[in-house]
Design a protein around this motif. Sequence first.
Motif, PDB file in Angstrom:
ATOM      1  N   SER A   1       0.829  -1.201   0.000  1.00  0.00           N
ATOM      2  CA  SER A   1       0.000   0.000   0.000  1.00  0.00           C
ATOM      3  C   SER A   1       0.866   1.255   0.000  1.00  0.00           C
ATOM      4  CB  SER A   1      -0.925   0.001   1.214  1.00  0.00           C
ATOM      5  OG  SER A   1      -1.806  -1.095   1.167  1.00  0.00           O
ATOM      6  N   ASN A   2       1.947   1.217   0.780  1.00  0.00           N
ATOM      7  CA  ASN A   2       2.831   2.388   0.827  1.00  0.00           C
ATOM      8  C   ASN A   2       3.481   2.631  -0.530  1.00  0.00           C
ATOM      9  OD1 ASN A   2       2.236   2.794   3.521  1.00  0.00           O
ATOM     10  ND2 ASN A   2       3.985   1.584   4.252  1.00  0.00           N
ATOM     11  N   ARG A   3       3.862   1.519  -1.214  1.00  0.00           N
ATOM     12  CA  ARG A   3       4.506   1.685  -2.527  1.00  0.00           C
ATOM     13  C   ARG A   3       3.502   2.237  -3.545  1.00  0.00           C
ATOM     14  NH1 ARG A   3       6.752  -3.283  -1.100  1.00  0.00           N
ATOM     15  NH2 ARG A   3       5.335  -4.412  -2.490  1.00  0.00           N
ATOM     16  N   GLU A   4       2.233   1.756  -3.439  1.00  0.00           N
ATOM     17  CA  GLU A   4       1.226   2.272  -4.368  1.00  0.00           C
ATOM     18  C   GLU A   4       0.997   3.758  -4.139  1.00  0.00           C
ATOM     19  OE1 GLU A   4      -2.150  -0.113  -3.763  1.00  0.00           O
ATOM     20  OE2 GLU A   4      -1.341  -1.905  -4.762  1.00  0.00           O
ATOM     21  N   VAL A   5       0.992   4.157  -2.876  1.00  0.00           N
ATOM     22  CA  VAL A   5       0.809   5.577  -2.576  1.00  0.00           C
ATOM     23  C   VAL A   5       1.962   6.392  -3.128  1.00  0.00           C
ATOM     24  CG1 VAL A   5       0.698   7.269  -0.706  1.00  0.00           C
ATOM     25  CG2 VAL A   5      -0.641   5.163  -0.559  1.00  0.00           C
ATOM     26  N   GLU A   6       3.195   5.878  -2.949  1.00  0.00           N
ATOM     27  CA  GLU A   6       4.367   6.593  -3.459  1.00  0.00           C
ATOM     28  C   GLU A   6       4.311   6.684  -4.975  1.00  0.00           C
ATOM     29  OE1 GLU A   6       6.656   8.177  -1.931  1.00  0.00           O
ATOM     30  OE2 GLU A   6       5.924   7.701   0.081  1.00  0.00           O
ATOM     31  N   ALA A   7       3.849   5.589  -5.637  1.00  0.00           N
ATOM     32  CA  ALA A   7       3.771   5.614  -7.100  1.00  0.00           C
ATOM     33  C   ALA A   7       2.757   6.650  -7.568  1.00  0.00           C
ATOM     34  CB  ALA A   7       3.400   4.227  -7.619  1.00  0.00           C
ATOM     35  N   GLU A   8       1.590   6.720  -6.864  1.00  0.00           N
ATOM     36  CA  GLU A   8       0.600   7.723  -7.242  1.00  0.00           C
ATOM     37  C   GLU A   8       1.123   9.130  -7.019  1.00  0.00           C
ATOM     38  OE1 GLU A   8      -3.004   6.992  -5.242  1.00  0.00           O
ATOM     39  OE2 GLU A   8      -3.435   5.095  -6.275  1.00  0.00           O
TER      40      GLU A   8
ATOM     41  N   VAL B   1      12.375   8.209  -7.995  1.00  0.00           N
ATOM     42  CA  VAL B   1      12.065   7.005  -8.774  1.00  0.00           C
ATOM     43  C   VAL B   1      13.109   5.946  -8.541  1.00  0.00           C
ATOM     44  CG1 VAL B   1      11.809   6.131 -11.116  1.00  0.00           C
ATOM     45  CG2 VAL B   1      10.753   8.289 -10.489  1.00  0.00           C
ATOM     46  N   ASP B   2      14.381   6.368  -8.501  1.00  0.00           N
ATOM     47  CA  ASP B   2      15.435   5.386  -8.240  1.00  0.00           C
ATOM     48  C   ASP B   2      15.256   4.742  -6.877  1.00  0.00           C
ATOM     49  OD1 ASP B   2      16.480   5.985 -10.692  1.00  0.00           O
ATOM     50  OD2 ASP B   2      17.907   7.495  -9.914  1.00  0.00           O
ATOM     51  N   GLU B   3      14.892   5.560  -5.894  1.00  0.00           N
ATOM     52  CA  GLU B   3      14.690   4.992  -4.562  1.00  0.00           C
ATOM     53  C   GLU B   3      13.537   3.998  -4.570  1.00  0.00           C
ATOM     54  OE1 GLU B   3      14.065   8.199  -1.977  1.00  0.00           O
ATOM     55  OE2 GLU B   3      16.142   8.941  -2.017  1.00  0.00           O
ATOM     56  N   ALA B   4      12.454   4.324  -5.291  1.00  0.00           N
ATOM     57  CA  ALA B   4      11.315   3.401  -5.362  1.00  0.00           C
ATOM     58  C   ALA B   4      11.726   2.109  -6.026  1.00  0.00           C
ATOM     59  CB  ALA B   4      10.169   4.055  -6.128  1.00  0.00           C
ATOM     60  N   GLU B   5      12.512   2.212  -7.142  1.00  0.00           N
ATOM     61  CA  GLU B   5      12.936   0.993  -7.826  1.00  0.00           C
ATOM     62  C   GLU B   5      13.840   0.158  -6.951  1.00  0.00           C
ATOM     63  OE1 GLU B   5      14.739   2.344 -11.378  1.00  0.00           O
ATOM     64  OE2 GLU B   5      12.838   2.830 -12.403  1.00  0.00           O
ATOM     65  N   SER B   6      14.766   0.863  -6.235  1.00  0.00           N
ATOM     66  CA  SER B   6      15.644   0.101  -5.352  1.00  0.00           C
ATOM     67  C   SER B   6      14.851  -0.586  -4.248  1.00  0.00           C
ATOM     68  CB  SER B   6      16.692   1.030  -4.737  1.00  0.00           C
ATOM     69  OG  SER B   6      16.052   2.017  -3.934  1.00  0.00           O
ATOM     70  N   ALA B   7      13.755   0.084  -3.738  1.00  0.00           N
ATOM     71  CA  ALA B   7      12.922  -0.548  -2.708  1.00  0.00           C
ATOM     72  C   ALA B   7      12.228  -1.770  -3.247  1.00  0.00           C
ATOM     73  CB  ALA B   7      11.886   0.463  -2.185  1.00  0.00           C
ATOM     74  N   VAL B   8      11.763  -1.667  -4.531  1.00  0.00           N
ATOM     75  CA  VAL B   8      11.122  -2.818  -5.151  1.00  0.00           C
ATOM     76  C   VAL B   8      12.095  -3.961  -5.299  1.00  0.00           C
ATOM     77  CG1 VAL B   8      10.007  -3.628  -7.248  1.00  0.00           C
ATOM     78  CG2 VAL B   8       9.383  -1.424  -6.307  1.00  0.00           C
ATOM     79  N   ASP B   9      13.372  -3.611  -5.743  1.00  0.00           N
ATOM     80  CA  ASP B   9      14.383  -4.669  -5.905  1.00  0.00           C
ATOM     81  C   ASP B   9      14.666  -5.327  -4.583  1.00  0.00           C
ATOM     82  OD1 ASP B   9      14.429  -4.050  -8.556  1.00  0.00           O
ATOM     83  OD2 ASP B   9      16.147  -2.668  -8.397  1.00  0.00           O
TER      84      ASP B   9
END
Length: 282
Positions: free
Chosen positions: A215-222, A245-253
């Motif tokens: 949910s937090n990642r979806e909020v950050e993406a929005e 965006v890089d931080e979000a991608e690194s969190a996903v990785d």
Amino acid sequence: MGLLSRASYVVRSKVNSLLNRAEDPTETLDYSYEQMRDELKDVERGLADLVAQKKRLEVQRERLQENVEKHNEQAREAMRQDREDLARRALEKKQAKLESIEEMEDQIASLESTQSDLEEKKSQLQERIERFRTKKETMKARYEAAEAQNRVSEAMTGVGDEMADIGRAIERAEERTDDMEARAAAMDELTERGVFEDQLSDEDAIDRELSQGRSNREVEAELETLRAENGGEQASSGGETSASVDEAESAVDESEIDESAVDAELEELREEEDAGKDDSST
């Protein structure tokens, strides 16, 4: 003061206190009024009996007077027949009747005097009862007005017994409500923290934390999408956006790495379990 005297005094004081609380002045006044009316009825019955007795004596007196006239005629008739002896006997009976009449007249006079006294007492008692009835109604009206005023005052001030009971009931209700609200808040807090597992749900604390992370990642993406749509801010904050965006991608990785590590550990556990089964079969 001896022990028995003290005990008797205490008992009398307690009984007197209970009677004072239980006594209703209006009922006491009504009872006294009824007692006075009963006395008046007794006087009326006594007066009626006395008058009846006097009437009986008067009837007997009239009969004796008739007999006196009869004996007079007997005496005259006997003298006309030269029967002096019969005339004497008739006159003797006449004299006896006259004495009886005299006694009855004395009794009748006495009864008339008693009747006059009773009638006077009856009149006085009636006047007394009437005055008492007026006073009784006045006192009852004053008492009921004072009682109503006292109830209103107690209700306004809250010092009466009933208002005190109501106040205690409200306090108990408030205490129970506060306890229930506090318990409900505690249960909600423990449930949110994952201390209590939902027995009707297949999710555990780990699933809830993972869901919260998604949910937090979806909020950050929005949020990133909104930032990209805002053209005015895109030019000034292009570097910050790319960094986010890089931080979000690194969190996903990292999340994917963590899930792969968990899968590897699960695979090792399965292999160990299979190896244990083979050893037991040999």
